[in-house]
Motif scaffolding. Sequence first.
Motif, mmCIF file in Angstrom:
data_model
loop_
_atom_site.group_PDB
_atom_site.id
_atom_site.type_symbol
_atom_site.label_atom_id
_atom_site.label_comp_id
_atom_site.label_asym_id
_atom_site.label_seq_id
_atom_site.Cartn_x
_atom_site.Cartn_y
_atom_site.Cartn_z
ATOM 1 N N TRP A 65 23.768 21.651 -30.631
ATOM 2 C CA TRP A 65 25.039 21.372 -31.318
ATOM 3 C C TRP A 65 25.867 22.641 -31.336
ATOM 4 C CZ3 TRP A 65 26.367 21.686 -37.055
ATOM 5 C CH2 TRP A 65 27.585 21.044 -37.326
ATOM 6 N N ALA B 77 15.393 21.258 -39.700
ATOM 7 C CA ALA B 77 16.454 22.240 -39.915
ATOM 8 C C ALA B 77 17.233 21.839 -41.159
ATOM 9 C CB ALA B 77 17.377 22.327 -38.700
ATOM 10 N N LEU C 111 18.885 12.250 -40.216
ATOM 11 C CA LEU C 111 19.604 13.129 -41.136
ATOM 12 C C LEU C 111 19.529 12.626 -42.578
ATOM 13 C CD1 LEU C 111 21.429 15.709 -40.909
ATOM 14 C CD2 LEU C 111 23.385 14.138 -40.953
ATOM 15 N N LEU D 18 22.353 27.973 -39.535
ATOM 16 C CA LEU D 18 21.659 27.105 -38.583
ATOM 17 C C LEU D 18 21.267 27.898 -37.334
ATOM 18 C CD1 LEU D 18 20.731 24.172 -38.132
ATOM 19 C CD2 LEU D 18 22.923 23.761 -36.994
ATOM 20 N N ALA E 77 18.617 23.447 -29.779
ATOM 21 C CA ALA E 77 17.711 22.598 -30.549
ATOM 22 C C ALA E 77 16.314 23.215 -30.583
ATOM 23 C CB ALA E 77 17.655 21.204 -29.936
ATOM 24 N N SER F 93 22.640 15.502 -33.136
ATOM 25 C CA SER F 93 21.875 16.748 -33.061
ATOM 26 C C SER F 93 20.745 16.777 -34.078
ATOM 27 C CB SER F 93 22.803 17.940 -33.287
ATOM 28 O OG SER F 93 22.077 19.135 -33.340
ATOM 29 N N LEU F 94 21.091 16.586 -35.360
ATOM 30 C CA LEU F 94 20.089 16.567 -36.424
ATOM 31 C C LEU F 94 19.727 15.111 -36.686
ATOM 32 C CD1 LEU F 94 21.409 19.247 -38.972
ATOM 33 C CD2 LEU F 94 19.713 19.510 -37.176
ATOM 34 N N THR F 95 18.711 14.647 -35.995
ATOM 35 C CA THR F 95 18.330 13.236 -36.108
ATOM 36 C C THR F 95 17.588 13.002 -37.424
ATOM 37 O OG1 THR F 95 16.253 13.577 -34.912
ATOM 38 C CG2 THR F 95 18.200 13.040 -33.612
ATOM 39 N N ARG G 292 25.099 14.085 -36.230
ATOM 40 C CA ARG G 292 23.999 13.124 -36.369
ATOM 41 C C ARG G 292 23.190 12.994 -35.079
ATOM 42 N NH1 ARG G 292 25.375 8.805 -40.643
ATOM 43 N NH2 ARG G 292 24.533 7.296 -39.158
ATOM 44 N N PHE H 202 16.024 18.946 -35.578
ATOM 45 C CA PHE H 202 16.999 19.568 -34.677
ATOM 46 C C PHE H 202 16.599 19.240 -33.238
ATOM 47 C CE2 PHE H 202 19.633 23.754 -34.230
ATOM 48 C CZ PHE H 202 20.589 23.055 -33.514
ATOM 49 N N ASP H 203 16.992 18.030 -32.807
ATOM 50 C CA ASP H 203 16.523 17.494 -31.530
ATOM 51 C C ASP H 203 17.466 17.741 -30.364
ATOM 52 O OD1 ASP H 203 14.144 16.553 -32.532
ATOM 53 O OD2 ASP H 203 14.887 14.539 -32.943
ATOM 54 N N GLY I 146 17.430 17.537 -41.164
ATOM 55 C CA GLY I 146 17.115 16.645 -40.068
ATOM 56 C C GLY I 146 16.194 17.314 -39.079
#
Length: 339
Positions: free
Chosen positions: A106, A116, A70, A143, A111, A66-68, A64, A102-103, A100
């Motif tokens: 991970w 993503a 989500l 990913l 990112a 990483s992929l904000t 969560r 990809f900020d 999400g």
Amino acid sequence: MDHIQAAKEIVRRHCEAFDEATDDQLEEIGGKSLSDRFFWRGMHPFYEIEGAASVIQTFWRPLRRSLTSLQRREDIFFAGENDVDGGASVWTCSMGHFMGLFDNDWLGIPATGRMAFLRYAEFFKIENDEIVESAFFCDLIGLMHQAGCYPLPPMTGSNFVYPGPRTHDGLQFGPVTPDETIATLALVNRMIEDLSSINHMDDYLCPPDLLARTWHDDMIWYGPCGIGASYTITRYQEQHQYPFRLNLTDKTYNGHVARIAEGKYCGFFGWSNLRNRNKGGFLGLPAAQESAEMRIVDIYRRHEDKLAENWVFIDLPHYLAQQGLDVFARLKELRRLPA
């Protein structure tokens, strides 16, 4: 089949609350539906984890972060009695994508700051109105591919954001006619028997008519990134089945942990499903002396009297690691290379 509906409601309530919770609320939400003896199976490098708090700390919070923002984008959901144990246990199956932004990196995957899609399949076992077990498969190599750091040789099939069922009826929240379920499970078991009968014949190229006994000619096989998807029996055999059969030997089928069906859908996973030894060439690997295990998910849609679509997950990072290839270490090397 009130117990099947009850199991679906437990899982749906849990997932809805868990997905909408803040990071600080995850343990509280998990404690309401996950058993004190909750047991989780996950892809390499996560493996087996006991206890909801450990799963949240090890997997969900880092994902969560990483992929904000989500979102769970669910395409298939169904439940059923486990055919492996004669119906003694009840499981649910969910499949789709987590989407999400990809900020943040991970697992060493860089990112991108862009959208993503993490393809997933999730199984839950329900006992006494609690979730006691789960298996979570996701396509980590997919990913990596989206992040522009694909670590394997070119795929034989095509990789993209896979769609849900062509019929758009995969979310089976309500009750389903039992006759449909019986027909689907029987068909999948017949297909498994057909393929098992030739597993020991390594150099035997499965004739198309053997597959056509249980598959439509225009079947679609959505394989994991690293292998890719194929359309029609002919292209599926050319792009996956024949490379699999000719480059792998000493195949041993281990069976499944859970195999369930409801309506026109069926799904199973194993831990592991099978073992085999690479003769050289499969996924670009050299010949191996020892066999390696494959952990696999298959989810099927039946159309009339044959199978039409098949979504497949293979824990390829685990399979490769057993043969000395750490894709996460390779990822670090790829990131060091000059542009």
